[in-house]
Write a protein that holds these residues in place. Structure first.
Motif, PDB file in Angstrom:
ATOM      1  N   ASP A  44       0.857  -1.185   0.000  1.00 17.16           N
ATOM      2  CA  ASP A  44       0.000   0.000   0.000  1.00 17.16           C
ATOM      3  C   ASP A  44       0.890   1.231   0.000  1.00 17.16           C
ATOM      4  N   THR A 164     -12.043  -1.224 -14.734  1.00 10.64           N
ATOM      5  CA  THR A 164     -11.795  -1.444 -13.319  1.00 10.64           C
ATOM      6  C   THR A 164     -10.313  -1.225 -13.080  1.00 10.64           C
ATOM      7  N   THR A 165      -9.915  -1.174 -11.815  1.00 14.86           N
ATOM      8  CA  THR A 165      -8.512  -0.868 -11.532  1.00 14.86           C
ATOM      9  C   THR A 165      -7.620  -2.087 -11.709  1.00 14.86           C
ATOM     10  N   CYS A 170      -7.938  -6.487  -6.554  1.00 16.52           N
ATOM     11  CA  CYS A 170      -9.056  -5.825  -5.875  1.00 16.52           C
ATOM     12  C   CYS A 170     -10.301  -6.685  -5.690  1.00 16.52           C
ATOM     13  N   ASP A 194      -7.970   3.781 -12.016  1.00 12.44           N
ATOM     14  CA  ASP A 194      -8.464   4.260 -10.734  1.00 12.44           C
ATOM     15  C   ASP A 194      -9.604   5.265 -10.949  1.00 12.44           C
ATOM     16  N   GLU A 211     -15.904  -1.403  -9.272  1.00 13.61           N
ATOM     17  CA  GLU A 211     -14.846  -1.523  -8.265  1.00 13.61           C
ATOM     18  C   GLU A 211     -15.400  -2.240  -7.040  1.00 13.61           C
ATOM     19  N   ASP A 218     -12.508   7.082  -1.677  1.00 16.94           N
ATOM     20  CA  ASP A 218     -12.247   6.582  -3.030  1.00 16.94           C
ATOM     21  C   ASP A 218     -13.345   6.948  -4.016  1.00 16.94           C
TER      22      ASP A 218
END
Length: 270
Positions: A44, A164-165, A170, A194, A211, A218
Motif C-alpha cells: 500500500d 476497473t482498476t 481488488c 483508478d 470496483e 475513493d
C-alpha cells in the motif's frame, strides 16, 4: 442549500485543487519519499505528495471554514459529524503516480448533512478538473476554458466500454468471476485508471466502472460529478452506496447500470 451557496463552494473547490496541485506536481516523476504503509503481503504505497497535498487542502479548509469537518485518507477524521464534511483522497491511484502514469487524480468531495453535494476529480498534470454539484451542473475545467460534462446515454450492454482498476488485486474469487462474466458481455475493458475512469464516464468516453472494497474517500467525490452529468452510481445490487463506500458500479445511465448489476448478480457471475 441554495444554488448561490453551491456556486461559491465550487469556486472554493477549484482553489483546493490549485493548492493540491502545487504540492503534488513537483514530486511527480521525481523523488517522492515512497513508503509502504500496508501490512505484510499487502503493498500500500504512500508518498510525500499524498501527505503534503492532503495537509495543504486541510489547511485551506481550516482557514476558510473552521467549522467544517474533514475525512481524509492520510490524516483521518476531524469533526466528521459536522454539518459540512470534506472527504479527501489527495492522490487516488498512487501506484500510477509512482509509475509516472498520469491517470492518478485528486478527489475532493463535500457532504452536507451526510449527503454528497459537491465533488471534483482533478488531474493537475493534464490540467483537468471534473467538477459537479447537487445543483445539477457538471463541467470540465481546463486551462483553455470549460465545457459541460454529459455521460453517454442509450448504450447497450454489448457495446459498453468498461473499466476497473485491478481485478487480480481488488476482487475476491466471486467478484473476479462476476467481472469476467461482465467483460465477456461487453465490447472493451480497460484496467488501471483508478478514479480517472470515473471522470471518463462523466465525459462520455467510458460507459461503466466497476470496483470493490472502496473507502468513502475513493468514491464520494465522484458521486455529484457523475449524477450531475446524467449517470448512475450504486452498489453491485443497484442500491445506493452508503457513506462508508463498498462495492461500486458507475454507469452512464440507469438502464446500463441495471444491466451491469444483473450480470454481476447472475449465476454465471457468482
Amino acid at each position: 442549500m441554495t444554488r448561490t451557496a453551491l456556486d461559491d463552494l465550487e469556486a472554493f473547490v477549484l482553489e483546493l485543487n490549485g493548492v493540491s496541485a502545487e504540492a503534488i506536481l513537483p514530486l511527480f516523476r521525481a523523488e517522492n519519499d515512497l513508503q509502504d504503509k500496508g501490512t505484510p503481503g499487502a503493498y500500500d504505497p504512500v508518498t510525500a505528495a499524498d501527505r503534503r497535498a492532503e495537509a495543504a487542502i486541510r489547511h485551506l479548509i481550516e482557514s476558510r471554514f473552521p467549522e467544517h469537518g474533514v475525512i481524509g485518507e492520510e490524516y483521518g477524521e476531524d469533526r466528521s459529524d459536522a454539518e459540512f464534511v470534506w472527504v479527501l483522497d489527495p492522490i487516488d491511484g498512487t501506484r500510477a503516480f509512482i509509475a509516472g502514469l498520469p491517470v492518478w487524480s485528486t478527489l475532493i468531495g463535500l457532504r452536507h448533512r451526510g449527503t454528497p453535494v459537491l465533488g471534483s476529480i482533478g488531474q493537475p498534470f493534464l490540467g483537468e478538473i471534473y467538477i459537479g454539484s447537487a445543483a445539477g451542473r457538471a463541467r470540465l475545467v481546463t486551462r483553455a476554458g470549460e465545457r459541460p460534462l454529459v455521460t453517454r446515454k442509450g448504450v447497450e450492454l454489448e457495446a459498453a466500454l468498461i473499466a476497473t482498476t485491478d481485478p487480480e488485486a481488488c476482487f475476491n474469487s466471486r467478484q473476479a468471476r462476476a467481472w469476467t462474466a461482465l467483460r465477456r458481455s461487453t465490447r472493451l475493458a480497460r484496467l488501471g485508471c483508478d478514479a480517472y475512469a470515473y471522470a471518463m464516464v462523466a465525459a462520455g468516453t467510458l460507459d461503466v466502472v466497476v470496483e470493490a472494497g472502496l473507502k468513502c474517500w475513493d468514491i464520494e467525490a465522484a458521486v455529484p460529478v457523475i449524477e450531475a452529468a446524467g449517470g448512475r452510481i450504486g452498489d453491485w445490487s443497484g442500491r445506493p452506496l452508503g457513506r462508508t463506500g463498498g462495492d461500486m458500479v458507475l454507469a452512464g445511465d440507469a438502464a446500463l447500470h441495471a444491466a451491469v448489476c444483473a450480470v454481476l448478480q447472475s449465476p454465471s457471475g457468482t
